[in-house]
Design a protein around this motif. Structure first.
Motif, PDB file in Angstrom:
ATOM      1  N   ARG B  52       6.123 -53.761 -42.941  1.00 19.01           N
ATOM      2  CA  ARG B  52       6.803 -55.099 -42.710  1.00 19.01           C
ATOM      3  C   ARG B  52       7.169 -55.343 -41.207  1.00 19.01           C
ATOM      4  O   ARG B  52       7.380 -56.536 -41.032  1.00 19.01           O
ATOM      5  N   GLU B  53       7.161 -54.512 -40.352  1.00 19.80           N
ATOM      6  CA  GLU B  53       7.527 -54.826 -38.750  1.00 19.80           C
ATOM      7  C   GLU B  53       6.141 -54.900 -38.081  1.00 19.80           C
ATOM      8  O   GLU B  53       6.439 -55.849 -37.144  1.00 19.80           O
ATOM      9  N   VAL B  54       5.173 -54.825 -38.562  1.00 19.29           N
ATOM     10  CA  VAL B  54       3.826 -54.924 -37.801  1.00 19.29           C
ATOM     11  C   VAL B  54       3.639 -56.473 -37.241  1.00 19.29           C
ATOM     12  O   VAL B  54       2.984 -56.371 -36.018  1.00 19.29           O
ATOM     13  N   LEU B  55       4.068 -57.450 -38.103  1.00 23.89           N
ATOM     14  CA  LEU B  55       3.661 -58.695 -37.443  1.00 23.89           C
ATOM     15  C   LEU B  55       4.885 -59.217 -36.758  1.00 23.89           C
ATOM     16  O   LEU B  55       5.025 -60.294 -36.261  1.00 23.89           O
ATOM     17  N   ARG B 104       0.881 -68.339 -41.793  1.00 19.22           N
ATOM     18  CA  ARG B 104       0.566 -68.293 -43.090  1.00 19.22           C
ATOM     19  C   ARG B 104       0.722 -66.962 -43.979  1.00 19.22           C
ATOM     20  O   ARG B 104       1.019 -67.145 -45.143  1.00 19.22           O
ATOM     21  N   VAL B 105       0.346 -66.049 -43.402  1.00 18.12           N
ATOM     22  CA  VAL B 105       0.822 -64.462 -44.136  1.00 18.12           C
ATOM     23  C   VAL B 105       2.267 -64.440 -44.559  1.00 18.12           C
ATOM     24  O   VAL B 105       2.624 -64.137 -45.377  1.00 18.12           O
ATOM     25  N   ILE B 106       3.223 -64.759 -43.341  1.00 15.74           N
ATOM     26  CA  ILE B 106       4.512 -64.514 -43.518  1.00 15.74           C
ATOM     27  C   ILE B 106       4.980 -65.500 -44.731  1.00 15.74           C
ATOM     28  O   ILE B 106       5.952 -65.218 -45.550  1.00 15.74           O
ATOM     29  N   ALA B 113       8.829 -62.895 -45.514  1.00 12.58           N
ATOM     30  CA  ALA B 113       9.578 -64.133 -45.031  1.00 12.58           C
ATOM     31  C   ALA B 113      11.017 -63.851 -44.711  1.00 12.58           C
ATOM     32  O   ALA B 113      11.627 -64.415 -43.970  1.00 12.58           O
ATOM     33  N   GLU B 114      11.484 -62.918 -45.699  1.00 17.10           N
ATOM     34  CA  GLU B 114      12.989 -62.372 -45.304  1.00 17.10           C
ATOM     35  C   GLU B 114      12.910 -61.464 -44.171  1.00 17.10           C
ATOM     36  O   GLU B 114      14.138 -61.757 -43.569  1.00 17.10           O
ATOM     37  N   ARG B 115      11.763 -60.787 -43.766  1.00 22.90           N
ATOM     38  CA  ARG B 115      12.339 -60.117 -42.765  1.00 22.90           C
ATOM     39  C   ARG B 115      12.058 -60.859 -41.373  1.00 22.90           C
ATOM     40  O   ARG B 115      12.716 -61.007 -40.307  1.00 22.90           O
TER      41      ARG B 115
END
Lengths: 190, 190
Positions: B52-55, B104-106, B113-115
Motif C-alpha cells: 500500500r505504501e509504494v505510491l 487515478r489509481v488511488i 484512498a484510505e492510505r
C-alpha cells in the motif's frame, strides 16, 4: 434521537464505548457488545455492519447534513449554507459526555481513527453534489467543504468543553478566526 | 530526487503503478513489483513497509514540509509559513505524468484512498508541533494546517493540468479564492 438513551442502537453504542474503554477496542467482540446491551449478536448487525462502525452511527450525520444543505435558503452563499447545515448537527449528536469519551477512544485506537477519517471524507463526498446543485463548480464545492469541515473541527472541542454554547455560535467564531487569518497580507509567491 | 528515473526506489514506484493500472492493486504482489523493477522481493522492503505504501514515497513529503516550516522566515504569519512550505513541495514531487496516473489509481482503489487520507492526517500531525514552536496554540495550529491542506488540495489538480504554472502560484490563487469566500457577509447564527 429522542429515545437514544433507551433504544437498542443507543444501548449498543453505550455498551461498545464502555467495553472499548475498559478492555480495549481490539479485545472487544461484537458478541460482548450485544450481550452487554441485552441483545443477541445478530441484532447488532441490524444497526452496524461491523465493530468499527458502532461509534459512527451509520450514515446519520451524513444524511442529516445533506438534507440540511438541500433545504438551505437559496439566497445563502455556499459557505453560509454549509456552516448553517453543520451548525445544526448538534440536533442529532449524542450527549456531550458520550462524545467526549468517544473522542478519547477513537484517538487511542488507530483502526477507529482511520474510520473517523474515512467517515469525514465520505461526508465531504456526499455534500459535494448538494453544493453542485446550488450551481457551485465541483472543484470549488470540494474546496469549500474542506474549509467548512476544518471550521467544524476547530469548533467541536470548544463546544464539547463549554456546555452553554451552541455549535453554530462556535463555528461562526471559528469562521471569524479564519477570516482574520486569511485577510492578512497575501503570501509571497516565490 | 535527481536520479528518481533510474534509482531502485523510482523503478519500484513506476513498476507498481504500471502493474496497478494493468492488473489492479489487489491482484498485484510485492514479488511482481520487485521483479518488474529488476529487483529481489526483499529489496522492496528496504524502501517500503508494504504494498500500500509504494505510491506514497515513505515520509519524504512529511519530512520536507516539516523542514520547510522549521526553516521559514520567523516574520511570516503561520499561514504564510505553511503556504510557502507547501508551495515548495513540487521540488520533491514525481513528474506530473506519474502523479496524474497515480491519482487515478488511488481514486480507484479504496485501500489506497484510505492510505492517502491517513498519510495526509499524519502530515497534519507532524506539522502541528512545527507551528507550535512558532508560538501558535495547538488547536489553532491544527486549524490553520487543515485550511492550508484544503488550499493545497484545491491547487493540485490545476497544477497537474497546467504544466507552465508553479504550485506556489496556484496555492496563492486558491488562498485568494478562500479570502473572497470568507469575507462575504458573516453567516447568521441561529
Amino acid at each position: 434521537m429522542p429515545r437514544w438513551e433507551s433504544d437498542a442502537q443507543g444501548r449498543l453504542e453505550r455498551a461498545a464505548l464502555e467495553l472499548f474503554e475498559t478492555q480495549g477496542f481490539e479485545r472487544t467482540s461484537v458478541a460482548q457488545i450485544a450481550g452487554a446491551a441485552g441483545l443477541k449478536e445478530r441484532s447488532f448487525y441490524r444497526y452496524f455492519p461491523d465493530k468499527r462502525e458502532v461509534l459512527f452511527a451509520g450514515n446519520e450525520l451524513e444524511a442529516h447534513l445533506v438534507a440540511q444543505v438541500e433545504a438551505a435558503d437559496p439566497g445563502l452563499t455556499p459557505i453560509e449554507a454549509l456552516l448553517t447545515a453543520l451548525g445544526t448537527a448538534e440536533e442529532i449528536f449524542r450527549p456531550r459526555e458520550f462524545l467526549l469519551r468517544r473522542g478519547r477512544v477513537i484517538a487511542a485506537n488507530p483502526a477507529l481513527a482511520e474510520r473517523d477519517l474515512i467517515k469525514l471524507a465520505d461526508i465531504a463526498d456526499a455534500l459535494a453534489p448538494a453544493l453542485e446543485r446550488r450551481g457551485v463548480e465541483r472543484g470549488k464545492a470540494r474546496f469549500i467543504i474542506d474549509v467548512v469541515l476544518a471550521i467544524h473541527r476547530r469548533a467541536m472541542p470548544r463546544w464539547l468543553a463549554e456546555p452553554d454554547t451552541t455549535l453554530a455560535q462556535l463555528m461562526a467564531q471559528a469562521a471569524a478566526e479564519l477570516r482574520e487569518a486569511v485577510t492578512l497580507p497575501a503570501p509571497r509567491v516565490r
